[in-house]
Design an enzyme around this catalytic site. Sequence first.
Site, PDB file in Angstrom:
ATOM      1  N   CYS A 287       0.823  -1.212   0.000  1.00  0.00           N
ATOM      2  CA  CYS A 287       0.000   0.000   0.000  1.00  0.00           C
ATOM      3  C   CYS A 287       0.856   1.261   0.000  1.00  0.00           C
ATOM      4  O   CYS A 287       1.330   1.703   1.046  1.00  0.00           O
ATOM      5  CB  CYS A 287      -0.926   0.007   1.220  1.00  0.00           C
ATOM      6  SG  CYS A 287      -2.026   1.454   1.275  1.00  0.00           S
TER       7      CYS A 287
ATOM      8  N   CYS B   4      -0.542   4.160   1.975  1.00  0.00           N
ATOM      9  CA  CYS B   4      -0.269   4.069   3.414  1.00  0.00           C
ATOM     10  C   CYS B   4       1.181   4.419   3.745  1.00  0.00           C
ATOM     11  O   CYS B   4       1.448   5.087   4.743  1.00  0.00           O
ATOM     12  CB  CYS B   4      -0.548   2.654   3.917  1.00  0.00           C
ATOM     13  SG  CYS B   4      -2.104   1.926   3.382  1.00  0.00           S
ATOM     14  N   ASP B   5       2.120   3.948   2.910  1.00  0.00           N
ATOM     15  CA  ASP B   5       3.533   3.961   3.296  1.00  0.00           C
ATOM     16  C   ASP B   5       4.436   4.887   2.488  1.00  0.00           C
ATOM     17  O   ASP B   5       5.627   4.990   2.794  1.00  0.00           O
ATOM     18  CB  ASP B   5       4.100   2.536   3.182  1.00  0.00           C
ATOM     19  CG  ASP B   5       3.407   1.557   4.112  1.00  0.00           C
ATOM     20  OD1 ASP B   5       2.850   2.008   5.133  1.00  0.00           O
ATOM     21  OD2 ASP B   5       3.408   0.349   3.813  1.00  0.00           O
TER      22      ASP B   5
END
Length: 214
Positions: free
Chosen positions: A34, A37-38
């Site tokens: 992801c 997300c990261d």
Amino acid sequence: KFKSRTVIISTGASARKLGIPGEDKYFGRGVSTCAICDSALYKNKIVAVIGGGDSAMEETLALYKFASKVYVIHRRDQFKASKIMQDRVLKLKDKVQIIWNTAVTEVLGDGKFVTGVKIKNLVTNKEDTINCDGMFLAVGHIPNTNIFKGKINLDGEGYIITDKLSKANVPGVFAAGDVQDRIFKQAVTSAGTGCQSAIEAERYIENLKAIGKY
């Protein structure tokens, strides 16, 4: 065994992995599924995105804002992503490098974090190594629905088919989150369908009470 009048299925979906050495060892330590997300964790770092569909293009675009270099590694000689998504990525030649006809064969690391990946050209069989700080898998998801096959309607990829109210085809059965969402796969959208399912499940129970079937 548990008996109930209604069921909310929220078993999620598992990111499809490559099944190569080092992938599990460095998952969460450089291997991610992801970028949304990261990606901020890779500011001014080098990353590799694996895949050629819309998800891979979205991952690349998210990482482009932070990383110093993004390699997009794809097994074929052309992307299967939509043209508009391809165009957005292909024009980012300042930081994005496409590596065609290539598979990742191993994730390399120093014992703590990812330091690179081994690759193999599927046309020439030539092997090489790319130094990078992270590898992002964008090769699809597998909904966790095997136990529901033959019991409720699933689409061709195994996702639960629901209507706008999160209802499955069996009365009293609802589905929420990635198990029925093949597009967004975000915590906020999962929470939304979870709320829908809970409200509809309560209404379903109240209706059963009203007609004397509870």
